[in-house]
Design a protein around this motif. Sequence first.
Motif, PDB file in Angstrom:
ATOM      1  N   GLU A 127       0.827  -1.198   0.000  1.00  0.00           N
ATOM      2  CA  GLU A 127       0.000   0.000   0.000  1.00  0.00           C
ATOM      3  C   GLU A 127       0.870   1.261   0.000  1.00  0.00           C
ATOM      4  O   GLU A 127       0.565   2.254  -0.671  1.00  0.00           O
ATOM      5  CB  GLU A 127      -0.907   0.008   1.234  1.00  0.00           C
ATOM      6  CG  GLU A 127      -1.916  -1.122   1.286  1.00  0.00           C
ATOM      7  CD  GLU A 127      -3.197  -0.772   0.537  1.00  0.00           C
ATOM      8  OE1 GLU A 127      -3.233   0.266  -0.135  1.00  0.00           O
ATOM      9  OE2 GLU A 127      -4.150  -1.547   0.650  1.00  0.00           O
TER      10      GLU A 127
ATOM     11  N   LEU B 203     -13.358  -8.387  -3.025  1.00  0.00           N
ATOM     12  CA  LEU B 203     -12.862  -9.414  -3.939  1.00  0.00           C
ATOM     13  C   LEU B 203     -12.085 -10.481  -3.184  1.00  0.00           C
ATOM     14  O   LEU B 203     -12.284 -11.688  -3.404  1.00  0.00           O
ATOM     15  CB  LEU B 203     -11.976  -8.772  -5.009  1.00  0.00           C
ATOM     16  CG  LEU B 203     -11.220  -9.734  -5.933  1.00  0.00           C
ATOM     17  CD1 LEU B 203     -12.183 -10.631  -6.704  1.00  0.00           C
ATOM     18  CD2 LEU B 203     -10.328  -8.950  -6.898  1.00  0.00           C
ATOM     19  N   ASN B 204     -11.193 -10.052  -2.283  1.00  0.00           N
ATOM     20  CA  ASN B 204     -10.349 -11.020  -1.587  1.00  0.00           C
ATOM     21  C   ASN B 204     -11.154 -11.949  -0.683  1.00  0.00           C
ATOM     22  O   ASN B 204     -10.839 -13.143  -0.566  1.00  0.00           O
ATOM     23  CB  ASN B 204      -9.267 -10.293  -0.784  1.00  0.00           C
ATOM     24  CG  ASN B 204      -8.174  -9.736  -1.681  1.00  0.00           C
ATOM     25  OD1 ASN B 204      -8.038 -10.147  -2.829  1.00  0.00           O
ATOM     26  ND2 ASN B 204      -7.400  -8.797  -1.167  1.00  0.00           N
TER      27      ASN B 204
ATOM     28  N   ILE C 170      -1.008  -1.045  -8.393  1.00  0.00           N
ATOM     29  CA  ILE C 170      -2.160  -1.623  -7.698  1.00  0.00           C
ATOM     30  C   ILE C 170      -1.668  -2.537  -6.579  1.00  0.00           C
ATOM     31  O   ILE C 170      -0.872  -3.457  -6.825  1.00  0.00           O
ATOM     32  CB  ILE C 170      -3.050  -2.439  -8.657  1.00  0.00           C
ATOM     33  CG1 ILE C 170      -3.575  -1.570  -9.800  1.00  0.00           C
ATOM     34  CG2 ILE C 170      -4.210  -3.086  -7.904  1.00  0.00           C
ATOM     35  CD1 ILE C 170      -4.288  -2.363 -10.880  1.00  0.00           C
TER      36      ILE C 170
ATOM     37  N   LEU D 109      -2.510  -5.562  -4.378  1.00  0.00           N
ATOM     38  CA  LEU D 109      -3.447  -6.684  -4.454  1.00  0.00           C
ATOM     39  C   LEU D 109      -4.040  -7.022  -3.091  1.00  0.00           C
ATOM     40  O   LEU D 109      -4.886  -7.909  -2.990  1.00  0.00           O
ATOM     41  CB  LEU D 109      -2.757  -7.903  -5.061  1.00  0.00           C
ATOM     42  CG  LEU D 109      -2.139  -7.689  -6.456  1.00  0.00           C
ATOM     43  CD1 LEU D 109      -1.607  -9.009  -7.006  1.00  0.00           C
ATOM     44  CD2 LEU D 109      -3.134  -7.064  -7.420  1.00  0.00           C
ATOM     45  N   SER D 110      -3.625  -6.307  -2.065  1.00  0.00           N
ATOM     46  CA  SER D 110      -4.213  -6.487  -0.730  1.00  0.00           C
ATOM     47  C   SER D 110      -5.414  -5.578  -0.507  1.00  0.00           C
ATOM     48  O   SER D 110      -6.127  -5.719   0.478  1.00  0.00           O
ATOM     49  CB  SER D 110      -3.170  -6.186   0.349  1.00  0.00           C
ATOM     50  OG  SER D 110      -2.036  -6.991   0.209  1.00  0.00           O
ATOM     51  N   ALA D 111      -5.638  -4.634  -1.403  1.00  0.00           N
ATOM     52  CA  ALA D 111      -6.544  -3.525  -1.127  1.00  0.00           C
ATOM     53  C   ALA D 111      -8.017  -3.835  -1.346  1.00  0.00           C
ATOM     54  O   ALA D 111      -8.872  -3.074  -0.919  1.00  0.00           O
ATOM     55  CB  ALA D 111      -6.152  -2.323  -1.989  1.00  0.00           C
ATOM     56  N   HIS D 112      -8.331  -4.935  -2.002  1.00  0.00           N
ATOM     57  CA  HIS D 112      -9.701  -5.171  -2.446  1.00  0.00           C
ATOM     58  C   HIS D 112     -10.377  -6.191  -1.537  1.00  0.00           C
ATOM     59  O   HIS D 112     -10.454  -7.381  -1.846  1.00  0.00           O
ATOM     60  CB  HIS D 112      -9.695  -5.645  -3.898  1.00  0.00           C
ATOM     61  CG  HIS D 112      -8.880  -4.741  -4.776  1.00  0.00           C
ATOM     62  ND1 HIS D 112      -7.662  -5.111  -5.295  1.00  0.00           N
ATOM     63  CD2 HIS D 112      -9.093  -3.469  -5.183  1.00  0.00           C
ATOM     64  CE1 HIS D 112      -7.170  -4.107  -6.004  1.00  0.00           C
ATOM     65  NE2 HIS D 112      -8.022  -3.098  -5.948  1.00  0.00           N
ATOM     66  N   SER D 113     -10.901  -5.711  -0.426  1.00  0.00           N
ATOM     67  CA  SER D 113     -11.405  -6.624   0.598  1.00  0.00           C
ATOM     68  C   SER D 113     -12.606  -7.428   0.113  1.00  0.00           C
ATOM     69  O   SER D 113     -12.734  -8.616   0.437  1.00  0.00           O
ATOM     70  CB  SER D 113     -11.764  -5.850   1.876  1.00  0.00           C
ATOM     71  OG  SER D 113     -12.736  -4.851   1.605  1.00  0.00           O
TER      72      SER D 113
ATOM     73  N   GLN E  15      -5.975 -12.314  -8.677  1.00  0.00           N
ATOM     74  CA  GLN E  15      -5.898 -10.941  -9.153  1.00  0.00           C
ATOM     75  C   GLN E  15      -4.858 -10.776 -10.260  1.00  0.00           C
ATOM     76  O   GLN E  15      -5.067 -10.011 -11.210  1.00  0.00           O
ATOM     77  CB  GLN E  15      -5.601  -9.995  -7.993  1.00  0.00           C
ATOM     78  CG  GLN E  15      -6.785  -9.863  -7.051  1.00  0.00           C
ATOM     79  CD  GLN E  15      -6.546  -8.826  -5.992  1.00  0.00           C
ATOM     80  OE1 GLN E  15      -6.638  -7.631  -6.239  1.00  0.00           O
ATOM     81  NE2 GLN E  15      -6.225  -9.278  -4.791  1.00  0.00           N
TER      82      GLN E  15
ATOM     83  N   TYR F 162      -5.804  -8.971 -13.594  1.00  0.00           N
ATOM     84  CA  TYR F 162      -5.170  -7.708 -13.956  1.00  0.00           C
ATOM     85  C   TYR F 162      -3.993  -7.867 -14.910  1.00  0.00           C
ATOM     86  O   TYR F 162      -3.711  -6.980 -15.715  1.00  0.00           O
ATOM     87  CB  TYR F 162      -4.636  -6.990 -12.703  1.00  0.00           C
ATOM     88  CG  TYR F 162      -5.677  -6.422 -11.792  1.00  0.00           C
ATOM     89  CD1 TYR F 162      -6.608  -5.489 -12.239  1.00  0.00           C
ATOM     90  CD2 TYR F 162      -5.717  -6.787 -10.438  1.00  0.00           C
ATOM     91  CE1 TYR F 162      -7.553  -4.954 -11.388  1.00  0.00           C
ATOM     92  CE2 TYR F 162      -6.644  -6.254  -9.574  1.00  0.00           C
ATOM     93  CZ  TYR F 162      -7.569  -5.335 -10.050  1.00  0.00           C
ATOM     94  OH  TYR F 162      -8.502  -4.802  -9.187  1.00  0.00           O
TER      95      TYR F 162
END
Length: 212
Positions: free
Chosen positions: A54, A108-109, A100, A102-106, A125, A129
């Motif tokens: 992040e 989706l994750n 981007i 890949l930890s940011a999309h709660s 992801q 992506y």
Amino acid sequence: MDTKSILKNFFDRYPLLHSCENDIQDAISLLIDCFEKKGQLLICGNGGSSSDAEHIVGELMKSFSQKRPVDKDLVEELEKIERERGGYLADKLDRALPAISLSAHSGLNTAVSNDIGGDLIFAQQVMGYGRKNDVLLAISTSGNSQNIIDAAIVAKAKGLKVIGLTGQTGGRLKQFCDEIICVPATKTPIVQEYHLPVYHTICQILEHHFFL
């Protein structure tokens, strides 16, 4: 401050990281090539390394150590669409290097974790992506985190370049990396302490290259 000065300042402050000098420069070259070809940077990591992902996005997607004025052509387009607000946007916004975490999309994750498997949140992801000319930055203090390794495997299969940022041994991750930076430590807190100045320096050099 030019690239040579940035690196000299970095190694003066962190002399133990001289062992990573060639790897850092190779990673920078790979990232410059990525962004020059209109690629994007995908970043993954667990725990503290997730926070690092992040952090890196924050340095690349807006001004970091210098101002990044919007291109004149875009200024004209913004003002053509809406003169007053367009002028405000042109004055306030920064040019960016697309990155981007890949930890940011709660949402989706958690969906991937529930429906497919928690160890595949990053690999899925990269599947979605990842495209030619992109780079995956895989951060793992041990180099042995399976979800990071799986993301690297998918990245390689899709034709992305992979940069590893790890501890001293590189772990199993190193076999799937095009470039790997192994800082000279094995204990997680110390590895993470070294990772921060490494990626800060990389971000600063990228900013200097693209926006000076």
